[in-house]
Design a protein around this motif. Sequence first.
Motif, PDB file in Angstrom:
ATOM      1  N   LEU A 325       0.868  -1.088   0.052  1.00  0.00           N
ATOM      2  CA  LEU A 325       0.112   0.061   0.044  1.00  0.00           C
ATOM      3  C   LEU A 325       0.978   1.144  -0.077  1.00  0.00           C
ATOM      4  CD1 LEU A 325      -3.066   1.098   0.165  1.00  0.00           C
ATOM      5  CD2 LEU A 325      -2.802   0.854   2.778  1.00  0.00           C
ATOM      6  N   ASP A 326       1.119   1.700  -1.148  1.00  0.00           N
ATOM      7  CA  ASP A 326       2.108   2.949  -1.342  1.00  0.00           C
ATOM      8  C   ASP A 326       1.514   3.912  -0.632  1.00  0.00           C
ATOM      9  OD1 ASP A 326       3.305   5.144  -2.030  1.00  0.00           O
ATOM     10  OD2 ASP A 326       3.308   4.903  -4.292  1.00  0.00           O
ATOM     11  N   PRO A 327       2.031   4.739   0.469  1.00  0.00           N
ATOM     12  CA  PRO A 327       1.516   5.814   1.247  1.00  0.00           C
ATOM     13  C   PRO A 327       1.194   6.918   0.249  1.00  0.00           C
ATOM     14  CG  PRO A 327       3.820   5.333   1.614  1.00  0.00           C
ATOM     15  CD  PRO A 327       3.485   4.360   0.743  1.00  0.00           C
ATOM     16  N   ALA A 328       1.898   7.041  -0.700  1.00  0.00           N
ATOM     17  CA  ALA A 328       1.536   8.456  -1.596  1.00  0.00           C
ATOM     18  C   ALA A 328       0.230   8.067  -2.399  1.00  0.00           C
ATOM     19  CB  ALA A 328       2.538   8.374  -2.769  1.00  0.00           C
ATOM     20  N   ALA A 329      -0.379   6.980  -2.059  1.00  0.00           N
ATOM     21  CA  ALA A 329      -1.892   6.863  -2.621  1.00  0.00           C
ATOM     22  C   ALA A 329      -2.805   6.996  -1.573  1.00  0.00           C
ATOM     23  CB  ALA A 329      -1.874   5.354  -3.453  1.00  0.00           C
ATOM     24  N   VAL A 330      -2.487   7.044  -0.272  1.00  0.00           N
ATOM     25  CA  VAL A 330      -3.352   7.111   0.811  1.00  0.00           C
ATOM     26  C   VAL A 330      -3.677   8.367   1.072  1.00  0.00           C
ATOM     27  CG1 VAL A 330      -3.290   6.372   3.429  1.00  0.00           C
ATOM     28  CG2 VAL A 330      -2.456   5.027   1.660  1.00  0.00           C
ATOM     29  N   ALA A 331      -5.143   8.407   1.425  1.00  0.00           N
ATOM     30  CA  ALA A 331      -5.675   9.902   1.570  1.00  0.00           C
ATOM     31  C   ALA A 331      -5.070  10.426   2.888  1.00  0.00           C
ATOM     32  CB  ALA A 331      -7.189   9.757   1.617  1.00  0.00           C
ATOM     33  N   LEU A 332      -5.077  11.995   2.770  1.00  0.00           N
ATOM     34  CA  LEU A 332      -4.481  12.662   4.030  1.00  0.00           C
ATOM     35  C   LEU A 332      -5.271  12.353   5.106  1.00  0.00           C
ATOM     36  CD1 LEU A 332      -2.255  14.570   5.193  1.00  0.00           C
ATOM     37  CD2 LEU A 332      -3.858  16.600   4.502  1.00  0.00           C
ATOM     38  N   ASP A 333      -6.624  12.277   5.065  1.00  0.00           N
ATOM     39  CA  ASP A 333      -7.359  12.153   6.218  1.00  0.00           C
ATOM     40  C   ASP A 333      -7.278  11.008   6.774  1.00  0.00           C
ATOM     41  OD1 ASP A 333      -8.795  10.501   4.319  1.00  0.00           O
ATOM     42  OD2 ASP A 333     -10.658  11.722   4.408  1.00  0.00           O
ATOM     43  N   ARG A 334      -6.860   9.704   6.154  1.00  0.00           N
ATOM     44  CA  ARG A 334      -6.367   8.610   6.930  1.00  0.00           C
ATOM     45  C   ARG A 334      -5.201   8.609   7.660  1.00  0.00           C
ATOM     46  NH1 ARG A 334      -6.189   2.717   3.531  1.00  0.00           N
ATOM     47  NH2 ARG A 334      -5.719   1.305   5.525  1.00  0.00           N
ATOM     48  N   LYS A 335      -4.449   9.367   7.266  1.00  0.00           N
ATOM     49  CA  LYS A 335      -2.981   9.483   8.006  1.00  0.00           C
ATOM     50  C   LYS A 335      -3.494  10.414   9.392  1.00  0.00           C
ATOM     51  CE  LYS A 335      -0.490   9.264   3.732  1.00  0.00           C
ATOM     52  NZ  LYS A 335       0.353  10.045   2.637  1.00  0.00           N
ATOM     53  N   VAL A 336      -4.236  11.558   9.216  1.00  0.00           N
ATOM     54  CA  VAL A 336      -4.491  12.391  10.142  1.00  0.00           C
ATOM     55  C   VAL A 336      -5.182  11.716  11.269  1.00  0.00           C
ATOM     56  CG1 VAL A 336      -5.772  14.286  11.173  1.00  0.00           C
ATOM     57  CG2 VAL A 336      -4.625  14.588   9.068  1.00  0.00           C
ATOM     58  N   ALA A 337      -6.144  10.549  10.695  1.00  0.00           N
ATOM     59  CA  ALA A 337      -6.979  10.006  11.898  1.00  0.00           C
ATOM     60  C   ALA A 337      -6.082   8.879  12.332  1.00  0.00           C
ATOM     61  CB  ALA A 337      -7.888   9.058  10.967  1.00  0.00           C
ATOM     62  N   LEU A 338      -5.058   8.271  11.988  1.00  0.00           N
ATOM     63  CA  LEU A 338      -4.087   7.645  12.606  1.00  0.00           C
ATOM     64  C   LEU A 338      -3.507   8.192  13.781  1.00  0.00           C
ATOM     65  CD1 LEU A 338      -2.602   4.832  12.672  1.00  0.00           C
ATOM     66  CD2 LEU A 338      -0.800   6.039  11.235  1.00  0.00           C
ATOM     67  N   VAL A 339      -3.006   9.623  13.326  1.00  0.00           N
ATOM     68  CA  VAL A 339      -2.230  10.384  14.379  1.00  0.00           C
ATOM     69  C   VAL A 339      -3.385  10.524  15.405  1.00  0.00           C
ATOM     70  CG1 VAL A 339      -1.127  12.591  14.921  1.00  0.00           C
ATOM     71  CG2 VAL A 339      -0.696  11.285  12.693  1.00  0.00           C
ATOM     72  N   LYS A 340      -4.303  11.036  15.046  1.00  0.00           N
ATOM     73  CA  LYS A 340      -5.335  11.369  16.335  1.00  0.00           C
ATOM     74  C   LYS A 340      -5.766  10.363  17.191  1.00  0.00           C
ATOM     75  CE  LYS A 340      -7.579  15.184  13.964  1.00  0.00           C
ATOM     76  NZ  LYS A 340      -8.930  15.910  13.385  1.00  0.00           N
ATOM     77  N   GLU A 341      -5.785   9.013  16.676  1.00  0.00           N
ATOM     78  CA  GLU A 341      -6.308   7.951  17.360  1.00  0.00           C
ATOM     79  C   GLU A 341      -5.285   7.719  18.233  1.00  0.00           C
ATOM     80  OE1 GLU A 341      -7.295   4.963  14.528  1.00  0.00           O
ATOM     81  OE2 GLU A 341      -8.861   6.166  13.939  1.00  0.00           O
ATOM     82  N   ALA A 342      -3.733   7.739  17.694  1.00  0.00           N
ATOM     83  CA  ALA A 342      -2.720   7.248  18.483  1.00  0.00           C
ATOM     84  C   ALA A 342      -2.529   8.292  19.667  1.00  0.00           C
ATOM     85  CB  ALA A 342      -1.580   7.333  17.674  1.00  0.00           C
ATOM     86  N   GLU A 343      -2.900   9.499  19.497  1.00  0.00           N
ATOM     87  CA  GLU A 343      -2.741  10.668  20.765  1.00  0.00           C
ATOM     88  C   GLU A 343      -3.878  10.341  21.731  1.00  0.00           C
ATOM     89  OE1 GLU A 343      -3.196  14.500  22.653  1.00  0.00           O
ATOM     90  OE2 GLU A 343      -4.763  13.683  21.783  1.00  0.00           O
ATOM     91  N   ALA A 344      -5.067   9.985  21.311  1.00  0.00           N
ATOM     92  CA  ALA A 344      -5.915   9.644  22.266  1.00  0.00           C
ATOM     93  C   ALA A 344      -5.967   8.459  23.070  1.00  0.00           C
ATOM     94  CB  ALA A 344      -7.492   9.670  21.439  1.00  0.00           C
ATOM     95  N   LEU A 345      -5.285   7.426  22.393  1.00  0.00           N
ATOM     96  CA  LEU A 345      -4.786   6.310  23.060  1.00  0.00           C
ATOM     97  C   LEU A 345      -3.817   6.283  23.965  1.00  0.00           C
ATOM     98  CD1 LEU A 345      -4.976   3.198  23.395  1.00  0.00           C
ATOM     99  CD2 LEU A 345      -3.244   3.120  21.593  1.00  0.00           C
ATOM    100  N   ALA A 346      -2.896   7.224  23.634  1.00  0.00           N
ATOM    101  CA  ALA A 346      -1.779   7.602  24.957  1.00  0.00           C
ATOM    102  C   ALA A 346      -2.611   8.229  25.974  1.00  0.00           C
ATOM    103  CB  ALA A 346      -0.756   8.320  24.115  1.00  0.00           C
ATOM    104  N   ARG A 347      -3.462   9.146  25.904  1.00  0.00           N
ATOM    105  CA  ARG A 347      -3.990   9.807  27.041  1.00  0.00           C
ATOM    106  C   ARG A 347      -4.757   8.770  27.801  1.00  0.00           C
ATOM    107  NH1 ARG A 347      -2.950  14.741  27.402  1.00  0.00           N
ATOM    108  NH2 ARG A 347      -1.911  16.105  25.503  1.00  0.00           N
TER     109      ARG A 347
END
Length: 695
Positions: A325-347
């Motif tokens: 899965l080439d990350p260049a073909a992955v939508a930006l909102d999917r990457k943003v969601a990954l970061v937000k979910e990780a931040e929420a999990l840490a908290r």
Amino acid sequence: MIEGMNHPFPILGLSGGIASGKSFVAAWLAGRGWAVLDADALARTVVAPGTEGLAAVVARFGAELLDAEGALDRGQLAARVFADPQARLALETLLHPRIEAALEACLGDLPPTTKGAVLDAALWVERSRAHRFDAFWVVEAPQALRLERLATRDGLSEIQALARLAAQSSDAERALHADLVILNDGRDLENVLESAESRLLADWRQRRARTWRPFMPAPFQAHELREVLSILLAKGGEGAEVFVEQRQGCGLGMDNGRMEDVLSSETFGASLRLMEGERTRFADLIAPSFEELKEAARTLAGAGQPKELPALESRRHATPCPVRLDPAAVALDRKVALVKEAEALARSHGEALRPGALKQVAVGYGDSTQRVWIATAEQAEGAWTTRLSEDLRVQSVFRVSVTAGEGDQLQTGYQVLGEAKGFELFEDGAVERPVKEAVRLAFQALDAQPAPAGTFPVILSSSAGGTMIHEACGHGLEADLALAGMSAFAGKLGQQVAAETVTIIDDGTLPHKRGSAALDDEGETPQRVVLIEKGILKQYLQSKKTARRMGVAPTGNGRRESYRHLPIPRMRNTFLAAGNEAPEAILGDLQRGLLVKHMGGGQVDTVTGNFVFQVTEGYWVEGGQVRHPVKNATLSGCGPDVLRQLHRIGSDLQHFDIGTCGKDGQGVPVSDAQPTILCPALVVGGTAEPLPNLL
């Protein structure tokens, strides 16, 4: 050379240490209709009486290796080469290309309706071939059982059998390359093998398509690059090169719940290099046209008649890092969601463990998709050879930093996840482990005691990664530093530079490791490079330039950060080979000292080998038992001295640290590893009261 892409059926590479029982697995597959090609059996045919292979062996080792009928006495030859690593290397250099050519010929003779072909050989990892198959299986067995089999089957003494085992890579290293590790210790393997065969038959075409990628649409055509090379060589030179690069990247950074950074980039550029003796002429261009490339070539070379060169030969190369899965073909909102979910999990995880203690969370995401085309022209023995190579390199990384505090104390836990993979790296909740581990490290540091100061025995766990091997030893094994006299290992080829237990390897073919690729940045194929073998310095990491100066072959370690940079010798995935000791036994014998489970940054003097590193997770040990965690510790020592003292090396080799290695103003992705080791004496810097030195 085995080119698995050329056959209409799956190609399975099968390997394992001597007496591991891979012949049992091969026989099982043969019973299921697979064609089994045994490299050991073919080795007999390439040295049969009257063959060119036998003549080459006799010329190298002498006619005394022939029996009364003129056939090769394999027992006498084995006794010689297993007692002499140099003789073994010479024999492998003679026979392995012939054996692989025989295997390829046998594959070509199989009918297209063949269910699949098994290529059974002990040394696929040593030959840097493990990533060329549609799947690679490794068979393991406990050492005691293997020794028993060698005594029964071959009549070998324990000393002879151990020498045979030591001549091959370890089980731990082979497992790094394997799609499947089969433990053949007498248990029933039917279900394991049936399941693995079913998976392979179902997806081998998709796996092959990712491993042997089709040619990419290129910014310039082959005949255009040949013309540029011809202009570069108009007034002479030993070699010329055109390096073309396209790169896309994305970076995200979230700090305390706010998305601070959203970065996207695209670059396109090319560089030209003309080599003549010690002189190198270099130019780099941003988004050049074909005409601009030619004009730059004329500027570098000067006026003259373009060199007549053969047409560029293009070849496909197997990659050890296939991307799903080439990350260049992955939508930006999917990457943003990954970061937000990780931040929420840490908290949420931090609040559940220790309410109110978590103070700050920073999460970072990055990906890079790099396409390179490398056109080269080189002169050897009066003839010119040209080549056009290409590679697709994809890197993905996730970082999390957690700060915890109580009173006036603040402590940080940091973790990173990164490989030469696409966005599939983050599937199936993969970021959960580093997030929770970062929280654990931050909270544990709040309760840790200040580290003592003094000189103590130190155990570096395999989880600490190979930072010391990379920094204190690896840089000194790069040929340019050795040639310049800026290495503690300069001028020591063939000398004992470490304990006999120490073998250090740099391997650019490890699957999905951050330093792996199908090609280096000069179009050379990366290899498994044994730098130090049983304490003896065997070779350095070479680029084309340093290899010419030292009169050796390039090792596939010519690397550059981008088209703007010249290639120089660089590490890829550097590691200390596994030993035979159980990590638990090493810890159990430590009466007083430090156990290090995670290392931080540091610095090293490559001339002396002196280093200083931070400890991000460490424990004080007494009586073979972990007593309490420590904080604010550093480690100091001399890399070559440490290598000479390493006599206890664990059998565990799984964890690779990742990073971007800096040298000469360039950064390239690397990884490093080591098994659990005991360093008998390192200087520990700490903030507690000094303790008496323990030597």
